[in-house]
Design an enzyme around this catalytic site. Structure first.
Site, PDB file in Angstrom:
ATOM      1  N   CYS A 126       0.842  -1.206   0.000  1.00  0.00           N
ATOM      2  CA  CYS A 126       0.000   0.000   0.000  1.00  0.00           C
ATOM      3  C   CYS A 126       0.875   1.253   0.000  1.00  0.00           C
ATOM      4  CB  CYS A 126      -0.923  -0.036   1.218  1.00  0.00           C
ATOM      5  SG  CYS A 126      -2.117   1.306   1.276  1.00  0.00           S
ATOM      6  N   CYS A 127       1.901   1.272   0.874  1.00  0.00           N
ATOM      7  CA  CYS A 127       2.820   2.419   0.907  1.00  0.00           C
ATOM      8  C   CYS A 127       3.593   2.537  -0.409  1.00  0.00           C
ATOM      9  CB  CYS A 127       3.817   2.283   2.058  1.00  0.00           C
ATOM     10  SG  CYS A 127       3.206   2.833   3.652  1.00  0.00           S
ATOM     11  N   CYS A 209      -1.296   8.443   7.458  1.00  0.00           N
ATOM     12  CA  CYS A 209      -2.628   8.107   6.951  1.00  0.00           C
ATOM     13  C   CYS A 209      -3.536   7.676   8.109  1.00  0.00           C
ATOM     14  CB  CYS A 209      -2.544   6.976   5.944  1.00  0.00           C
ATOM     15  SG  CYS A 209      -1.615   7.387   4.466  1.00  0.00           S
ATOM     16  N   CYS A 212      -3.472   4.043   9.529  1.00  0.00           N
ATOM     17  CA  CYS A 212      -2.197   3.552  10.071  1.00  0.00           C
ATOM     18  C   CYS A 212      -1.622   4.446  11.162  1.00  0.00           C
ATOM     19  CB  CYS A 212      -1.177   3.413   8.940  1.00  0.00           C
ATOM     20  SG  CYS A 212      -1.716   2.317   7.637  1.00  0.00           S
ATOM     21  N   CYS A 235       7.453   4.160   5.952  1.00  0.00           N
ATOM     22  CA  CYS A 235       6.639   3.878   4.762  1.00  0.00           C
ATOM     23  C   CYS A 235       7.503   3.448   3.586  1.00  0.00           C
ATOM     24  CB  CYS A 235       5.796   5.087   4.393  1.00  0.00           C
ATOM     25  SG  CYS A 235       6.755   6.530   3.935  1.00  0.00           S
TER      26      CYS A 235
END
Ligand code: SF4
Length: 243
Positions: A126-127, A209, A212, A235
């Protein structure tokens, strides 16, 4: 222009040059380092912000230098509303227009392609999709980037220098606040009455985010509220890759 380049074509900035610069800037103020960055790289240097406290200090300093700085943020679409509100405030109060860098992938598209709530199942991916890859594209061809990395933030950042070679993105990385503590940053913010994210007053020392980021106990490691319960502390945009 005060360009300093190594003669090697493989490593444009040799360890020898970087060591000399870090020695030169060992007691320099962030303003001095920023001035050097803009004089050395001109339009080829960009500043990153994630709207944390260090970024506020750097944006405030850059806005006072009359250099028309390019300042960008990686918009993951998953910031807290308070962060987006802070961005608008900074643009207005500092007289800046910030550059939005985006993956081009909406959260919905990501869910369809990679599965729902990828930040739970695979936060590294995702990062990578929402931060690392867009950053790499944006930095491509640039000479240097300025970040708010500070050595005191976490174990993974304690070896950071003022000037580094960013092998992952193939450019120079400049960390003017690398020796500042959290107290130094807050002192600057308070003295200059700068805006900051209201979540800092609610137990969030470091804000990323929404999915997280959690609040932390007083006195805990600054970044310990990020990716809680996952074997992850960065990240990926500030992870060193050997050149
Ligand atoms: S911090 Fe979380 S939500 Fe944001 S890009 Fe990384 S994994 Fe995804």
């Amino acid at each position: 222009m005060n360009k300093i380049r190594s003669s090697s074509s493989e490593t444009p900035w040799s360890p020898k040059i970087l060591n000399a610069l870090n020695e030169q800037f060992k007691d320099a103020s962030p303003r001095t380092i920023l001035n050097w960055a803009y004089e050395s790289f001109g339009r080829d240097v960009v500043m990153a912000t994630g709207f944390g406290t260090s970024g506020i200090v750097l944006m405030h300093l850059a806005s006072s230098l009359r250099v028309d700085p390019t300042i960008f943020y990686l918009d993951t679409d998953l910031f807290f509303p308070e962060t987006y509100a802070l961005k608008d405030r900074i643009e207005e109060e500092f007289g800046l227009t910030l550059t939005r860098v985006h993956s081009g992938l909406s959260v919905e598209e990501q869910s369809r392609q990679y599965g729902k709530e990828l930040w739970k199942s695979n936060p590294d991916q995702c990062c990578f999709l929402r931060k690392v890859q867009p950053l790499r594209k944006f930095l491509h061809g640039k000479g240097a980037w300025i970040t708010g990395v500070r050595a005191h933030q976490s174990n993974t950042r304690k070896e950071a220098g003022v000037i580094e070679w960013d092998a992952a993105n193939n450019l120079v990385k400049i960390n003017p606040l690398v020796r500042w503590t959290s107290a130094d940053v807050w002192s600057y913010i308070k003295i200059n009455e700068l805006p900051y994210n209201s979540l800092h007053d609610k137990g969030y020392p470091s804000i990323g985010c929404m999915p997280c980021t959690k609040p932390v106990e007083k006195g805990a490691d600054e970044r310990s509220g990020r990716w809680v319960g996952k074997n992850k502390t960065e990240c990926g945009i500030h992870v060193k890759k050997n050149s």
